[in-house]
Motif scaffolding. Structure first.
Motif, PDB file in Angstrom:
ATOM      1  N   TRP A   1      69.923 -24.252  -3.774  1.00 53.20           N
ATOM      2  CA  TRP A   1      69.980 -24.457  -5.337  1.00 53.20           C
ATOM      3  C   TRP A   1      70.205 -22.938  -6.027  1.00 53.20           C
ATOM      4  O   TRP A   1      70.726 -22.840  -7.050  1.00 53.20           O
ATOM      5  N   ARG A   2      69.301 -21.950  -5.453  1.00 49.74           N
ATOM      6  CA  ARG A   2      69.432 -20.988  -6.047  1.00 49.74           C
ATOM      7  C   ARG A   2      70.786 -20.163  -5.954  1.00 49.74           C
ATOM      8  O   ARG A   2      71.316 -19.551  -6.774  1.00 49.74           O
ATOM      9  N   SER A   3      71.377 -20.520  -4.701  1.00 54.50           N
ATOM     10  CA  SER A   3      72.709 -19.814  -4.374  1.00 54.50           C
ATOM     11  C   SER A   3      73.935 -20.758  -5.410  1.00 54.50           C
ATOM     12  O   SER A   3      74.864 -19.993  -5.699  1.00 54.50           O
ATOM     13  N   LEU A   4      73.509 -21.736  -6.003  1.00 53.97           N
ATOM     14  CA  LEU A   4      74.495 -22.376  -6.747  1.00 53.97           C
ATOM     15  C   LEU A   4      74.207 -22.294  -8.270  1.00 53.97           C
ATOM     16  O   LEU A   4      74.738 -22.973  -9.164  1.00 53.97           O
ATOM     17  N   GLY A   5      73.257 -21.234  -8.735  1.00 53.60           N
ATOM     18  CA  GLY A   5      72.964 -20.732 -10.075  1.00 53.60           C
ATOM     19  C   GLY A   5      71.771 -21.543 -10.531  1.00 53.60           C
ATOM     20  O   GLY A   5      71.546 -21.329 -11.680  1.00 53.60           O
ATOM     21  N   PHE A   6      70.832 -22.363  -9.664  1.00 59.26           N
ATOM     22  CA  PHE A   6      69.822 -22.750 -10.293  1.00 59.26           C
ATOM     23  C   PHE A   6      68.560 -21.685 -10.401  1.00 59.26           C
ATOM     24  O   PHE A   6      68.513 -20.804  -9.451  1.00 59.26           O
ATOM     25  N   GLU A   7      67.605 -21.787 -10.934  1.00 56.49           N
ATOM     26  CA  GLU A   7      66.214 -21.099 -11.110  1.00 56.49           C
ATOM     27  C   GLU A   7      65.282 -21.929 -11.291  1.00 56.49           C
ATOM     28  O   GLU A   7      65.240 -23.058 -11.777  1.00 56.49           O
ATOM     29  N   VAL A   8      64.256 -21.348 -10.674  1.00 56.57           N
ATOM     30  CA  VAL A   8      62.639 -22.054 -10.787  1.00 56.57           C
ATOM     31  C   VAL A   8      62.247 -21.759 -12.359  1.00 56.57           C
ATOM     32  O   VAL A   8      61.874 -20.510 -12.340  1.00 56.57           O
ATOM     33  N   VAL A   9      61.886 -22.958 -13.088  1.00 58.96           N
ATOM     34  CA  VAL A   9      61.695 -22.610 -14.284  1.00 58.96           C
ATOM     35  C   VAL A   9      60.028 -22.821 -14.490  1.00 58.96           C
ATOM     36  O   VAL A   9      59.262 -22.866 -15.298  1.00 58.96           O
TER      37      VAL A   9
ATOM     38  N   ALA B   1      51.529 -30.662  -6.372  1.00 57.18           N
ATOM     39  CA  ALA B   1      51.814 -31.878  -6.703  1.00 57.18           C
ATOM     40  C   ALA B   1      52.540 -32.828  -5.647  1.00 57.18           C
ATOM     41  O   ALA B   1      52.675 -34.042  -5.771  1.00 57.18           O
ATOM     42  N   PHE B   2      52.577 -32.263  -4.337  1.00 57.66           N
ATOM     43  CA  PHE B   2      53.268 -32.976  -3.326  1.00 57.66           C
ATOM     44  C   PHE B   2      52.480 -32.940  -2.061  1.00 57.66           C
ATOM     45  O   PHE B   2      52.003 -31.701  -1.685  1.00 57.66           O
ATOM     46  N   ASP B   3      52.127 -33.895  -1.365  1.00 56.34           N
ATOM     47  CA  ASP B   3      51.152 -33.928  -0.400  1.00 56.34           C
ATOM     48  C   ASP B   3      52.043 -33.909   0.999  1.00 56.34           C
ATOM     49  O   ASP B   3      52.517 -34.755   1.454  1.00 56.34           O
ATOM     50  N   HIS B   4      52.228 -32.666   1.202  1.00 56.62           N
ATOM     51  CA  HIS B   4      53.183 -32.281   2.689  1.00 56.62           C
ATOM     52  C   HIS B   4      52.605 -32.659   4.081  1.00 56.62           C
ATOM     53  O   HIS B   4      51.100 -32.383   4.064  1.00 56.62           O
ATOM     54  N   PRO B   5      53.407 -33.589   4.868  1.00 52.47           N
ATOM     55  CA  PRO B   5      52.570 -33.612   6.070  1.00 52.47           C
ATOM     56  C   PRO B   5      51.877 -32.514   6.770  1.00 52.47           C
ATOM     57  O   PRO B   5      50.932 -32.685   7.762  1.00 52.47           O
ATOM     58  N   GLU B   6      52.609 -31.141   6.826  1.00 54.30           N
ATOM     59  CA  GLU B   6      52.143 -30.225   7.578  1.00 54.30           C
ATOM     60  C   GLU B   6      51.399 -29.035   6.540  1.00 54.30           C
ATOM     61  O   GLU B   6      50.515 -28.400   7.090  1.00 54.30           O
ATOM     62  N   HIS B   7      51.726 -28.866   5.399  1.00 53.57           N
ATOM     63  CA  HIS B   7      51.379 -27.905   4.641  1.00 53.57           C
ATOM     64  C   HIS B   7      50.292 -28.355   3.648  1.00 53.57           C
ATOM     65  O   HIS B   7      49.655 -27.337   2.907  1.00 53.57           O
ATOM     66  N   GLY B   8      49.934 -29.681   3.632  1.00 53.58           N
ATOM     67  CA  GLY B   8      48.964 -30.268   2.773  1.00 53.58           C
ATOM     68  C   GLY B   8      49.481 -30.241   1.166  1.00 53.58           C
ATOM     69  O   GLY B   8      50.659 -30.323   1.265  1.00 53.58           O
ATOM     70  N   LEU B   9      48.668 -29.846   0.215  1.00 51.97           N
ATOM     71  CA  LEU B   9      49.109 -29.816  -1.118  1.00 51.97           C
ATOM     72  C   LEU B   9      49.852 -28.798  -1.320  1.00 51.97           C
ATOM     73  O   LEU B   9      49.479 -27.508  -1.252  1.00 51.97           O
ATOM     74  N   VAL B  10      51.169 -28.982  -1.915  1.00 53.89           N
ATOM     75  CA  VAL B  10      52.039 -27.856  -2.025  1.00 53.89           C
ATOM     76  C   VAL B  10      52.720 -28.294  -3.535  1.00 53.89           C
ATOM     77  O   VAL B  10      52.676 -29.457  -4.125  1.00 53.89           O
ATOM     78  N   GLY B  11      53.385 -27.355  -4.171  1.00 54.03           N
ATOM     79  CA  GLY B  11      53.957 -27.292  -5.354  1.00 54.03           C
ATOM     80  C   GLY B  11      55.310 -27.870  -5.487  1.00 54.03           C
ATOM     81  O   GLY B  11      56.066 -28.136  -4.554  1.00 54.03           O
ATOM     82  N   LEU B  12      55.667 -28.509  -6.772  1.00 58.18           N
ATOM     83  CA  LEU B  12      56.568 -29.187  -6.912  1.00 58.18           C
ATOM     84  C   LEU B  12      57.638 -28.078  -7.860  1.00 58.18           C
ATOM     85  O   LEU B  12      57.212 -28.061  -9.083  1.00 58.18           O
ATOM     86  N   HIS B  13      58.616 -27.506  -7.451  1.00 59.16           N
ATOM     87  CA  HIS B  13      59.489 -26.632  -8.505  1.00 59.16           C
ATOM     88  C   HIS B  13      60.576 -27.793  -9.378  1.00 59.16           C
ATOM     89  O   HIS B  13      61.051 -28.460  -9.062  1.00 59.16           O
ATOM     90  N   VAL B  14      60.422 -27.196 -10.764  1.00 61.66           N
ATOM     91  CA  VAL B  14      61.574 -27.709 -11.614  1.00 61.66           C
ATOM     92  C   VAL B  14      62.451 -26.642 -11.485  1.00 61.66           C
ATOM     93  O   VAL B  14      62.176 -25.499 -11.889  1.00 61.66           O
ATOM     94  N   MET B  15      63.781 -27.031 -11.228  1.00 61.91           N
ATOM     95  CA  MET B  15      64.735 -26.025 -11.204  1.00 61.91           C
ATOM     96  C   MET B  15      66.023 -26.333 -12.250  1.00 61.91           C
ATOM     97  O   MET B  15      66.303 -27.421 -12.521  1.00 61.91           O
ATOM     98  N   TYR B  16      66.610 -25.352 -12.698  1.00 59.91           N
ATOM     99  CA  TYR B  16      67.246 -25.333 -13.749  1.00 59.91           C
ATOM    100  C   TYR B  16      68.574 -24.688 -13.932  1.00 59.91           C
ATOM    101  O   TYR B  16      68.546 -23.402 -13.456  1.00 59.91           O
ATOM    102  N   ARG B  17      69.637 -25.358 -14.161  1.00 55.27           N
ATOM    103  CA  ARG B  17      70.915 -24.518 -14.470  1.00 55.27           C
ATOM    104  C   ARG B  17      71.837 -24.811 -15.725  1.00 55.27           C
ATOM    105  O   ARG B  17      72.088 -26.223 -15.911  1.00 55.27           O
ATOM    106  N   ARG B  18      71.958 -23.903 -16.411  1.00 50.92           N
ATOM    107  CA  ARG B  18      72.938 -24.225 -17.737  1.00 50.92           C
ATOM    108  C   ARG B  18      74.494 -24.535 -17.079  1.00 50.92           C
ATOM    109  O   ARG B  18      74.748 -23.849 -16.267  1.00 50.92           O
TER     110      ARG B  18
END
Length: 162
Positions: free
Chosen positions: A130-138, A144-161
């Motif tokens: 998504w970054r290579s297609l012009g999106f940025e993490v805002v 916010a996400f319970d990952h089976p290996e990493h436990g609680l991890v974040g969810l990015h909101v990504m945006y592209r004008r």
């Protein structure tokens, strides 16, 4: 690879890898173990949204994307999308082709921008794509996400004008 609108006949083929991706538990907070009919409304968009499939040689469905307005009413000028690539076809450009298709569709549909609401921060291939297609993490919603290996991890909101 051809990208076309998904048909009702495509849904059982999509569901096969939809179920596999949900069972992995690494990228979506969708319910696991959904039947064919339980999962359908989670993926098959109705207008003004759209669901597409990426089709390879021999007519095999390699991946799918769904897209449409991020919010109704005063938020409907921002598009959103979700993506699935059949695990047996990852790393072959299917996600990039679907992402480029979604950007073009959203632009043609008159959206001002595209917002992805929940990109799992440990999903490095997706974040890189998504970054290579012009999106940025805002922003990132912590834990916010319970990952089976990493436990609680974040969810990015990504945006592209657009």
């Amino acid at each position: 690879m051809e990208i076309r609108t998904a048909s009702d006949e495509d849904w059982p083929h999509i569901h096969r890898f939809y179920s596999a991706v949900m069972a992995e538990g690494r990228t979506y907070a969708f319910p696991e173990g959904q039947s064919l009919e339980e999962a359908r409304p989670w993926w098959m968009e109705r207008p003004p949204g759209r669901t597409v499939v990426a089709v390879g040689e021999g007519g095999r469905i390699l991946g799918s994307a769904k897209m449409g307005p991020n919010r109704p009413g005063r938020g409907s000028h921002i598009g959103t999308a979700s993506f699935l690539v059949d695990p047996s076809h990852r790393g072959r450009g299917v996600g990039r082709a679907l992402g480029e298709h979604v950007i073009g569709w959203c632009r043609a549909a008159g959206f001002h921008a595209i917002q992805f609401n929940a990109v799992v921060e440990t999903n490095t291939p997706a974040v890189r794509l998504w970054r290579s297609l012009g999106f940025e993490v805002v922003g990132t919603v912590p834990e916010a996400f319970d990952h089976p290996e990493h436990g609680l991890v974040g969810l990015h909101v990504m945006y592209r004008r657009l």
